[in-house]
Motif scaffolding. Sequence first.
Motif, mmCIF file in Angstrom:
data_model
loop_
_atom_site.group_PDB
_atom_site.id
_atom_site.type_symbol
_atom_site.label_atom_id
_atom_site.label_comp_id
_atom_site.label_asym_id
_atom_site.label_seq_id
_atom_site.Cartn_x
_atom_site.Cartn_y
_atom_site.Cartn_z
ATOM 1 N N MET A 1 0.847 -1.182 0.000
ATOM 2 C CA MET A 1 0.000 0.000 0.000
ATOM 3 C C MET A 1 0.891 1.243 0.000
ATOM 4 O O MET A 1 1.839 1.338 0.753
ATOM 5 C CB MET A 1 -0.882 -0.019 1.259
ATOM 6 N N HIS A 2 0.558 2.157 -0.859
ATOM 7 C CA HIS A 2 1.317 3.393 -0.947
ATOM 8 C C HIS A 2 0.821 4.380 0.103
ATOM 9 O O HIS A 2 -0.377 4.483 0.356
ATOM 10 C CB HIS A 2 1.171 4.009 -2.338
ATOM 11 N N GLU A 3 1.764 5.077 0.721
ATOM 12 C CA GLU A 3 1.427 6.065 1.748
ATOM 13 C C GLU A 3 1.976 7.430 1.351
ATOM 14 O O GLU A 3 2.888 7.533 0.533
ATOM 15 C CB GLU A 3 2.032 5.674 3.097
ATOM 16 N N ILE A 4 1.412 8.451 1.967
ATOM 17 C CA ILE A 4 1.898 9.800 1.818
ATOM 18 C C ILE A 4 1.974 10.402 3.219
ATOM 19 O O ILE A 4 1.084 10.175 4.045
ATOM 20 C CB ILE A 4 0.974 10.629 0.881
ATOM 21 N N THR A 5 3.053 11.116 3.501
ATOM 22 C CA THR A 5 3.171 11.752 4.819
ATOM 23 C C THR A 5 2.386 13.055 4.804
ATOM 24 O O THR A 5 2.064 13.601 3.737
ATOM 25 C CB THR A 5 4.640 12.043 5.176
ATOM 26 N N VAL A 6 2.133 13.575 5.994
ATOM 27 C CA VAL A 6 1.410 14.844 6.073
ATOM 28 C C VAL A 6 2.227 15.969 5.444
ATOM 29 O O VAL A 6 1.669 16.870 4.811
ATOM 30 C CB VAL A 6 0.970 15.179 7.518
ATOM 31 N N GLN A 7 3.549 15.925 5.573
ATOM 32 C CA GLN A 7 4.382 16.957 4.950
ATOM 33 C C GLN A 7 4.310 16.875 3.430
ATOM 34 O O GLN A 7 4.216 17.896 2.746
ATOM 35 C CB GLN A 7 5.836 16.841 5.427
ATOM 36 N N GLU A 8 4.344 15.649 2.898
ATOM 37 C CA GLU A 8 4.215 15.483 1.444
ATOM 38 C C GLU A 8 2.866 15.983 0.956
ATOM 39 O O GLU A 8 2.778 16.633 -0.096
ATOM 40 C CB GLU A 8 4.401 14.010 1.062
ATOM 41 N N LEU A 9 1.802 15.705 1.716
ATOM 42 C CA LEU A 9 0.474 16.183 1.339
ATOM 43 C C LEU A 9 0.423 17.701 1.385
ATOM 44 O O LEU A 9 -0.104 18.341 0.472
ATOM 45 C CB LEU A 9 -0.606 15.581 2.244
ATOM 46 N N LYS A 10 0.992 18.281 2.428
ATOM 47 C CA LYS A 10 1.026 19.743 2.537
ATOM 48 C C LYS A 10 1.719 20.346 1.314
ATOM 49 O O LYS A 10 1.236 21.324 0.723
ATOM 50 C CB LYS A 10 1.746 20.166 3.812
ATOM 51 N N ASP A 11 2.847 19.757 0.915
ATOM 52 C CA ASP A 11 3.592 20.239 -0.246
ATOM 53 C C ASP A 11 2.768 20.116 -1.524
ATOM 54 O O ASP A 11 2.732 21.037 -2.347
ATOM 55 C CB ASP A 11 4.913 19.484 -0.403
ATOM 56 N N ARG A 12 2.104 18.984 -1.702
ATOM 57 C CA ARG A 12 1.273 18.795 -2.904
ATOM 58 C C ARG A 12 0.117 19.788 -2.936
ATOM 59 O O ARG A 12 -0.218 20.318 -3.990
ATOM 60 C CB ARG A 12 0.730 17.365 -2.971
ATOM 61 N N LEU A 13 -0.508 20.013 -1.786
ATOM 62 C CA LEU A 13 -1.612 20.978 -1.717
ATOM 63 C C LEU A 13 -1.106 22.383 -2.043
ATOM 64 O O LEU A 13 -1.776 23.142 -2.749
ATOM 65 C CB LEU A 13 -2.274 20.949 -0.338
ATOM 66 N N ALA A 14 0.072 22.732 -1.545
ATOM 67 C CA ALA A 14 0.648 24.057 -1.809
ATOM 68 C C ALA A 14 0.952 24.247 -3.295
ATOM 69 O O ALA A 14 0.846 25.366 -3.812
ATOM 70 C CB ALA A 14 1.913 24.252 -0.977
ATOM 71 N N ARG A 15 1.314 23.158 -3.969
ATOM 72 C CA ARG A 15 1.606 23.227 -5.408
ATOM 73 C C ARG A 15 0.338 23.081 -6.249
ATOM 74 O O ARG A 15 0.398 23.076 -7.473
ATOM 75 C CB ARG A 15 2.603 22.132 -5.797
ATOM 76 N N HIS A 16 -0.798 22.931 -5.587
ATOM 77 C CA HIS A 16 -2.094 22.767 -6.256
ATOM 78 C C HIS A 16 -2.103 21.559 -7.186
ATOM 79 O O HIS A 16 -2.700 21.599 -8.263
ATOM 80 C CB HIS A 16 -2.492 24.043 -7.022
ATOM 81 N N ASN A 17 -1.404 20.510 -6.767
ATOM 82 C CA ASN A 17 -1.423 19.271 -7.554
ATOM 83 C C ASN A 17 -2.850 18.750 -7.623
ATOM 84 O O ASN A 17 -3.580 18.795 -6.634
ATOM 85 C CB ASN A 17 -0.530 18.205 -6.913
ATOM 86 N N LYS A 18 -3.215 18.251 -8.770
ATOM 87 C CA LYS A 18 -4.561 17.703 -8.948
ATOM 88 C C LYS A 18 -4.656 16.376 -8.191
ATOM 89 O O LYS A 18 -3.879 15.453 -8.454
ATOM 90 C CB LYS A 18 -4.855 17.509 -10.427
ATOM 91 N N MET A 19 -5.562 16.334 -7.244
ATOM 92 C CA MET A 19 -5.797 15.116 -6.471
ATOM 93 C C MET A 19 -7.143 15.225 -5.784
ATOM 94 O O MET A 19 -7.714 16.301 -5.683
ATOM 95 C CB MET A 19 -4.684 14.879 -5.461
#
Length: 105
Positions: A1-19
């Motif tokens: 199972m693939h995981e994402i850390t809260v810091q990685e999620l914060k970074d993706r949200l800041a970059r407005h990555n589509k998810m």
Amino acid sequence: MHEITVQELKDRLARHNKMQLVDVREPSEFEICNLGGELIPLGELPKQANRVRQDIPVVVICHHGFRSAQAINYLSQRLGYENLLNLKGGIHAWATEIDPTMAVY
């Protein structure tokens, strides 16, 4: 199972990555604190799985990461989803590591 850390999620949200964010907690938990996204309680997932996208990354969220892992197992094994990420540590990790003003329970 693939995981994402809260810091990685914060970074993706800041970059407005589509998810898509899918929260599998109960409505009462979602009211206490949330990151937005779709609320689909774990028990409702079989009936509402069509709300979970398959064309973009989907981050599945719960309190500590256990129910989201169950949701990912269901969606992967039963329905063939391959784009799911479990938020490691759940919303609790977000509150303690990223946003200390967020309510915890």
